[in-house]
Design an enzyme around this catalytic site. Structure first.
Site, PDB file in Angstrom:
ATOM      1  N   LYS A   1      14.119 -21.238  22.272  1.00 30.33           N
ATOM      2  CA  LYS A   1      14.734 -19.916  22.132  1.00 30.33           C
ATOM      3  C   LYS A   1      15.651 -19.651  23.322  1.00 30.33           C
ATOM      4  O   LYS A   1      15.423 -20.167  24.410  1.00 30.33           O
ATOM      5  CB  LYS A   1      13.651 -18.827  22.129  1.00 30.33           C
ATOM      6  CG  LYS A   1      12.562 -19.017  21.070  1.00 30.33           C
ATOM      7  CD  LYS A   1      13.014 -18.568  19.722  1.00 30.33           C
ATOM      8  CE  LYS A   1      11.883 -18.619  18.719  1.00 30.33           C
ATOM      9  NZ  LYS A   1      12.338 -18.678  17.343  1.00 30.33           N
TER      10      LYS A   1
ATOM     11  N   HIS B   1       8.788 -26.846  10.671  1.00 28.62           N
ATOM     12  CA  HIS B   1      10.198 -27.137  10.405  1.00 28.62           C
ATOM     13  C   HIS B   1      10.639 -28.517  10.937  1.00 28.62           C
ATOM     14  O   HIS B   1      11.212 -29.316  10.199  1.00 28.62           O
ATOM     15  CB  HIS B   1      11.100 -26.065  11.013  1.00 28.62           C
ATOM     16  CG  HIS B   1      10.787 -24.670  10.546  1.00 28.62           C
ATOM     17  ND1 HIS B   1      10.341 -24.389   9.278  1.00 28.62           N
ATOM     18  CD2 HIS B   1      10.874 -23.470  11.178  1.00 28.62           C
ATOM     19  CE1 HIS B   1      10.169 -23.072   9.156  1.00 28.62           C
ATOM     20  NE2 HIS B   1      10.468 -22.505  10.292  1.00 28.62           N
TER      21      HIS B   1
ATOM     22  N   ASP C   1       5.095 -22.663  15.958  1.00 35.41           N
ATOM     23  CA  ASP C   1       6.081 -21.891  15.196  1.00 35.41           C
ATOM     24  C   ASP C   1       7.157 -22.788  14.587  1.00 35.41           C
ATOM     25  O   ASP C   1       7.667 -22.504  13.500  1.00 35.41           O
ATOM     26  CB  ASP C   1       6.735 -20.856  16.133  1.00 35.41           C
ATOM     27  CG  ASP C   1       7.702 -19.927  15.412  1.00 35.41           C
ATOM     28  OD1 ASP C   1       7.287 -19.332  14.405  1.00 35.41           O
ATOM     29  OD2 ASP C   1       8.863 -19.805  15.849  1.00 35.41           O
TER      30      ASP C   1
ATOM     31  N   LYS D   1      17.153 -25.571   2.966  1.00 35.52           N
ATOM     32  CA  LYS D   1      18.519 -25.606   3.527  1.00 35.52           C
ATOM     33  C   LYS D   1      19.309 -26.722   2.870  1.00 35.52           C
ATOM     34  O   LYS D   1      18.792 -27.828   2.658  1.00 35.52           O
ATOM     35  CB  LYS D   1      18.458 -25.803   5.048  1.00 35.52           C
ATOM     36  CG  LYS D   1      17.935 -24.556   5.773  1.00 35.52           C
ATOM     37  CD  LYS D   1      18.022 -24.696   7.270  1.00 35.52           C
ATOM     38  CE  LYS D   1      17.314 -23.562   7.983  1.00 35.52           C
ATOM     39  NZ  LYS D   1      18.147 -22.393   8.236  1.00 35.52           N
TER      40      LYS D   1
ATOM     41  N   LYS E   1       4.633 -19.105   5.756  1.00 34.90           N
ATOM     42  CA  LYS E   1       4.108 -19.592   7.023  1.00 34.90           C
ATOM     43  C   LYS E   1       3.737 -18.400   7.906  1.00 34.90           C
ATOM     44  O   LYS E   1       4.280 -17.321   7.668  1.00 34.90           O
ATOM     45  CB  LYS E   1       5.108 -20.520   7.698  1.00 34.90           C
ATOM     46  CG  LYS E   1       6.286 -19.783   8.361  1.00 34.90           C
ATOM     47  CD  LYS E   1       7.155 -20.730   9.105  1.00 34.90           C
ATOM     48  CE  LYS E   1       6.683 -20.928  10.518  1.00 34.90           C
ATOM     49  NZ  LYS E   1       7.477 -20.194  11.525  1.00 34.90           N
TER      50      LYS E   1
ATOM     51  N   GLU F   1      18.106 -22.263  19.328  1.00 30.37           N
ATOM     52  CA  GLU F   1      18.383 -20.873  18.939  1.00 30.37           C
ATOM     53  C   GLU F   1      18.849 -20.085  20.151  1.00 30.37           C
ATOM     54  O   GLU F   1      18.449 -20.384  21.276  1.00 30.37           O
ATOM     55  CB  GLU F   1      17.116 -20.225  18.383  1.00 30.37           C
ATOM     56  CG  GLU F   1      16.601 -20.891  17.122  1.00 30.37           C
ATOM     57  CD  GLU F   1      15.396 -20.139  16.571  1.00 30.37           C
ATOM     58  OE1 GLU F   1      15.605 -19.249  15.749  1.00 30.37           O
ATOM     59  OE2 GLU F   1      14.267 -20.436  16.996  1.00 30.37           O
TER      60      GLU F   1
ATOM     61  N   ARG G   1       0.816  -1.226   0.000  1.00 32.09           N
ATOM     62  CA  ARG G   1       0.000   0.000   0.000  1.00 32.09           C
ATOM     63  C   ARG G   1       0.842   1.266   0.000  1.00 32.09           C
ATOM     64  O   ARG G   1       0.388   2.309  -0.470  1.00 32.09           O
ATOM     65  CB  ARG G   1      -0.913   0.015   1.242  1.00 32.09           C
ATOM     66  CG  ARG G   1      -2.043  -1.013   1.183  1.00 32.09           C
ATOM     67  CD  ARG G   1      -2.682  -1.137   2.528  1.00 32.09           C
ATOM     68  NE  ARG G   1      -1.656  -1.400   3.543  1.00 32.09           N
ATOM     69  CZ  ARG G   1      -1.877  -1.496   4.844  1.00 32.09           C
ATOM     70  NH1 ARG G   1      -3.096  -1.333   5.306  1.00 32.09           N
ATOM     71  NH2 ARG G   1      -0.902  -1.742   5.694  1.00 32.09           N
TER      72      ARG G   1
HETATM   73  P1  NDP Z   1       5.453  -6.977   7.692  1.00 37.62           P
HETATM   74  O1  NDP Z   1       4.346  -6.527   8.579  1.00 37.62           O
HETATM   75  O2  NDP Z   1       6.817  -6.462   7.910  1.00 37.62           O
HETATM   76  O3  NDP Z   1       5.064  -6.647   6.179  1.00 37.62           O
HETATM   77  C1  NDP Z   1       3.762  -6.771   5.684  1.00 37.62           C
HETATM   78  C2  NDP Z   1       3.723  -6.266   4.278  1.00 37.62           C
HETATM   79  O4  NDP Z   1       2.386  -6.348   3.792  1.00 37.62           O
HETATM   80  C3  NDP Z   1       4.154  -4.831   4.125  1.00 37.62           C
HETATM   81  O5  NDP Z   1       4.903  -4.695   2.931  1.00 37.62           O
HETATM   82  C4  NDP Z   1       2.837  -4.081   4.004  1.00 37.62           C
HETATM   83  O6  NDP Z   1       3.088  -2.921   3.307  1.00 37.62           O
HETATM   84  C5  NDP Z   1       2.017  -5.101   3.224  1.00 37.62           C
HETATM   85  N1  NDP Z   1       0.556  -4.947   3.396  1.00 37.62           N
HETATM   86  C6  NDP Z   1      -0.130  -4.907   4.553  1.00 37.62           C
HETATM   87  N2  NDP Z   1      -1.453  -4.760   4.302  1.00 37.62           N
HETATM   88  C7  NDP Z   1      -1.591  -4.714   2.961  1.00 37.62           C
HETATM   89  C8  NDP Z   1      -2.706  -4.580   2.092  1.00 37.62           C
HETATM   90  N3  NDP Z   1      -3.956  -4.447   2.536  1.00 37.62           N
HETATM   91  N4  NDP Z   1      -2.482  -4.591   0.772  1.00 37.62           N
HETATM   92  C9  NDP Z   1      -1.220  -4.718   0.271  1.00 37.62           C
HETATM   93  N5  NDP Z   1      -0.131  -4.854   1.042  1.00 37.62           N
HETATM   94  C10 NDP Z   1      -0.315  -4.847   2.380  1.00 37.62           C
HETATM   95  O7  NDP Z   1       5.424  -8.579   7.724  1.00 37.62           O
HETATM   96  P2  NDP Z   1       6.609  -9.601   7.379  1.00 37.62           P
HETATM   97  O8  NDP Z   1       7.311  -9.141   6.174  1.00 37.62           O
HETATM   98  O9  NDP Z   1       7.387  -9.851   8.615  1.00 37.62           O
HETATM   99  O10 NDP Z   1       5.800 -10.950   7.098  1.00 37.62           O
HETATM  100  C11 NDP Z   1       5.103 -11.197   5.897  1.00 37.62           C
HETATM  101  C12 NDP Z   1       4.608 -12.640   5.920  1.00 37.62           C
HETATM  102  O11 NDP Z   1       5.714 -13.526   6.020  1.00 37.62           O
HETATM  103  C13 NDP Z   1       3.733 -12.958   7.135  1.00 37.62           C
HETATM  104  O12 NDP Z   1       2.774 -13.925   6.760  1.00 37.62           O
HETATM  105  C14 NDP Z   1       4.711 -13.585   8.130  1.00 37.62           C
HETATM  106  O13 NDP Z   1       4.071 -14.442   9.018  1.00 37.62           O
HETATM  107  C15 NDP Z   1       5.605 -14.356   7.172  1.00 37.62           C
HETATM  108  N6  NDP Z   1       6.941 -14.625   7.695  1.00 37.62           N
HETATM  109  C16 NDP Z   1       7.778 -13.601   8.047  1.00 37.62           C
HETATM  110  C17 NDP Z   1       9.051 -13.890   8.503  1.00 37.62           C
HETATM  111  C18 NDP Z   1       9.991 -12.782   8.843  1.00 37.62           C
HETATM  112  O14 NDP Z   1      11.144 -13.112   9.153  1.00 37.62           O
HETATM  113  N7  NDP Z   1       9.596 -11.516   8.791  1.00 37.62           N
HETATM  114  C19 NDP Z   1       9.556 -15.286   8.628  1.00 37.62           C
HETATM  115  C20 NDP Z   1       8.611 -16.275   8.177  1.00 37.62           C
HETATM  116  C21 NDP Z   1       7.367 -15.939   7.742  1.00 37.62           C
HETATM  117  P3  NDP Z   1       2.150  -1.600   3.372  1.00 37.62           P
HETATM  118  O15 NDP Z   1       1.950  -1.284   4.811  1.00 37.62           O
HETATM  119  O16 NDP Z   1       2.950  -0.616   2.597  1.00 37.62           O
HETATM  120  O17 NDP Z   1       0.901  -1.981   2.683  1.00 37.62           O
HETATM  121  C1  BG6 Z   2      10.995 -19.167  11.596  1.00 32.60           C
HETATM  122  C2  BG6 Z   2      10.404 -19.042  12.964  1.00 32.60           C
HETATM  123  O1  BG6 Z   2      10.126 -19.869  10.760  1.00 32.60           O
HETATM  124  O2  BG6 Z   2      12.229 -19.889  11.690  1.00 32.60           O
HETATM  125  C3  BG6 Z   2      11.366 -18.331  13.902  1.00 32.60           C
HETATM  126  O3  BG6 Z   2       9.186 -18.293  12.882  1.00 32.60           O
HETATM  127  C4  BG6 Z   2      12.716 -19.015  13.902  1.00 32.60           C
HETATM  128  O4  BG6 Z   2      10.852 -18.285  15.213  1.00 32.60           O
HETATM  129  C5  BG6 Z   2      13.213 -19.224  12.484  1.00 32.60           C
HETATM  130  O5  BG6 Z   2      13.615 -18.189  14.612  1.00 32.60           O
HETATM  131  C6  BG6 Z   2      14.473 -20.096  12.478  1.00 32.60           C
HETATM  132  O6  BG6 Z   2      15.014 -20.142  11.180  1.00 32.60           O
HETATM  133  P1  BG6 Z   2      16.576 -20.361  10.947  1.00 32.60           P
HETATM  134  O7  BG6 Z   2      16.701 -20.500   9.464  1.00 32.60           O
HETATM  135  O8  BG6 Z   2      17.259 -19.156  11.507  1.00 32.60           O
HETATM  136  O9  BG6 Z   2      16.933 -21.605  11.702  1.00 32.60           O
END
Ligand code: NDP
Ligand code: BG6
Length: 484
Positions: A331, A240, A235, A182, A148, A216, A51
């Site tokens: 953790k 995993h 989680d 991995k 996920k 971890e 957005r």
């Molecule tokens: P964030 O909250 O950092 O990012 C969410 C993204 O979605 C932003 O780019 C936001 O941008 C966008 N967004 C939110 N609402 C809307 C909308 N209505 N329309 C379009 N875009 C939208 O989340 P993460 O990046 O951390 O996580 C994303 C997914 O990945 C989740 O499902 C999370 O569970 C999963 N995940 C994340 C991990 C991580 O390490 N971060 C690890 C494993 C899984 P904007 O606000 O500009 O719209």
């Molecule tokens: C993510 C979990 O899927 O895997 C985290 O949500 C976790 O909690 C991570 O820390 C671990 O991944 P890696 O690759 O660092 O072992």
């Protein structure tokens, strides 16, 4: 050994949530590394969509910063980084509304592979899938990638599968479990199925038990809101560790093909016994001088969520009857270490003196750090003094065995994204697999709730709660040491 980069067809990859944490930390730096490796065709394009009100230049600037932050040594002014950034585009879009969709329809080409990475919360998956169809953006060969957590129980996973299936066929849906990307996880399949040595012994007759550990050192600070609703079971174990268990325990698939592999993994999950309460230990870290307690990180003083879990898992099938699998993850433990360790049984009869001691082979497959494989074998201790036995490692640390090639091993996300472009689903979870994993997990979590189970406190920097040690002690076995 020669490093091989297999070119992929040209593509348009749309990253919904392109401004988010996952995209900035993993997906975009991973794509940059593939670009540097020469795997990205000349006219491949990456389109960020979220957005936020950005244009191409603003998005490129943001990604340049992310590369600099998460890939130290790279700057957005470097020539290669600039070349990569020129492949990036951005369109503002709202998954929940109509804004931006016609623009995206114009941007995505119809004559190249198109992939749509849903790097947003799962609450938006259904909206994105249906709007991609409604606006005629997704072609027949289009792929969607979903992150996920895939649901939080069987009911929500079914709902998500239903929402995606309304717009896409199963062969178009790529459910990510980054552990499958991995290097050593795939090596587990190579070790098992490309060597004659192990498979004949890979069963309850010769294997005493298996330990799977993902330890971890990090806590849950910064993502306590998400984690407190999940815990280690949802989680880490449901996805995993379950995948590691499946690849260790599955029957040899007829071919290394997506459905052949996934059929065998599904059979493993369906053969899992329900877990007895005594066979699970849950823990929660307390505070120490290096950081706050779990409940502080989670901002929930009454939290009963586990940041650690150890459990004994049994499989009711011909191959594994009588061989327990011990799973453990947590953790803020002593070290970051992930491994699968296969403890073989002792020889049926020892021809040596009692003084020689009892010995058993141990095969350990290290996922991180120092990816590699180590087999403990028993030999005679060198020198005079009779027949004294000693265990020594046959160690293959990939960094040593492969030399500089090991440095080029792609990170899990890079590999998985390229598999999406190639259209290879082998390392992605199928819908029925995810549902089967939740069907096994749900009653365990429900039982904790029903009896108000409280996780045991543990000191950070240790191996987890004492009770986990006691659990193994009762089994007359010992956990592997947790060390980096
Ligand atoms: P964030 O909250 O950092 O990012 C969410 C993204 O979605 C932003 O780019 C936001 O941008 C966008 N967004 C939110 N609402 C809307 C909308 N209505 N329309 C379009 N875009 C939208 O989340 P993460 O990046 O951390 O996580 C994303 C997914 O990945 C989740 O499902 C999370 O569970 C999963 N995940 C994340 C991990 C991580 O390490 N971060 C690890 C494993 C899984 P904007 O606000 O500009 O719209
Ligand atoms: C993510 C979990 O899927 O895997 C985290 O949500 C976790 O909690 C991570 O820390 C671990 O991944 P890696 O690759 O660092 O072992």
């Amino acid at each position: 050994m020669v490093s091989r980069t297999i070119p992929v067809d040209t593509f348009d990859l749309v990253i919904f949530g392109g401004t988010g944490d996952l995209a900035r930390r993993k997906i975009l730096p991973g794509l940059y590394r593939r670009f540097v490796a020469g795997q990205m065709p000349e006219d491949a394009r990456i389109i960020g969509a979220a957005r936020s009100d950005l244009d191409d230049a603003g998005f490129r600037d943001m990604v340049g910063d992310a590369i600099a932050e998460f890939m130290p040594g790279q700057s957005k002014t470097d020539k290669t980084v600039k070349q990569f950034l020129s492949r990036l585009h951005y369109t503002a879009i709202d998954a929940r509304g109509e804004a931006g969709w016609s623009n995206l329809a114009k941007l995505v080409r119809k004559d190249v592979v198109s992939a749509f990475y849903f790097s947003v919360g799962p609450g938006l998956f259904g909206d994105l899938a249906s709007r991609l169809q409604k606006h005629g953006i997704a072609q027949e060969n289009a792929r969607i990638v979903v992150e996920k957590p895939f649901g939080r129980d069987l009911a929500s996973a079914k709902e998500l599968n239903g929402a995606l299936a309304a717009s896409f066929e199963e062969h178009q849906i790529y459910r990510i479990d980054h552990y499958l990307g991995k290097e050593t996880v795939q090596n587990l399949m190579a070790v098992r199925f490309a060597n004659v040595l192990f498979e004949p012994l890979w069963n309850a007759q010769y294997i005493d038990h298996v330990q799977i550990t993902v330890a971890e050192t990090v806590g849950v600070g910064g993502r306590g809101g998400y984690y407190d609703k999940s815990g280690a079971m949802r989680d880490m174990v449901q996805n995993h560790l379950m995948q590691l268990l499946c690849l260790t325990a599955m029957e040899p698939p007829a071919r290394f093909e997506p459905d052949a592999v996934r059929d065998e993994k599904l059979k493993v999950i369906r053969a899992l016994d329900p877990v007895e309460a005594d066979d699970i230990v849950r823990g929660q870290y307390v505070a120490d001088e290096n950081g706050p307690s779990y409940v502080e990180d989670a901002e929930n003083q009454d939290s009963l969520t586990e940041s650690y879990i150890a459990m004994k898992v049994k499989l009711s099938n011909w191959r594994w009857n009588g061989t327990p699998f011990y799973l453990r993850t947590g953790k803020r433990l002593k070290a970051r270490m992930s491994e699968i360790v296969v403890h073989f049984k002792e020889t049926p009869h020892s021809i040596f003196d009692e003084d020689a001691g009892s010995h058993a082979n141990v095969l350990s497959i290290r996922l991180q750090p120092d990816e590699g494989i180590d087999l403990r074998v028993t030999i005679k201790e060198p020198g005079p003094g009779g027949m004294r036995l000693v265990d020594v490692p046959l160690d293959m640390t990939f960094a040593d065995a492969l030399g500089p090639e090991a440095e080029d091993i792609p990170d899990a996300y890079e590999r998985l994204i390229m598999d999406v472009i190639r259209g290879n689903q082998t390392l992605f979870m199928r819908g029925d697999e995810v549902e089967a994993a939740w069907a096994w997990t749900d009653p365990i979590i429900a039982a904790w709730k029903a009896r108000g189970d409280r996780p045991k406190p543990y000191e950070p920097g240790t191996t987890g709660p004492e009770d986990a040690l006691m659990m193994m002690h009762r089994e007359h076995r010992r956990w592997r040491e947790i060390k980096a």
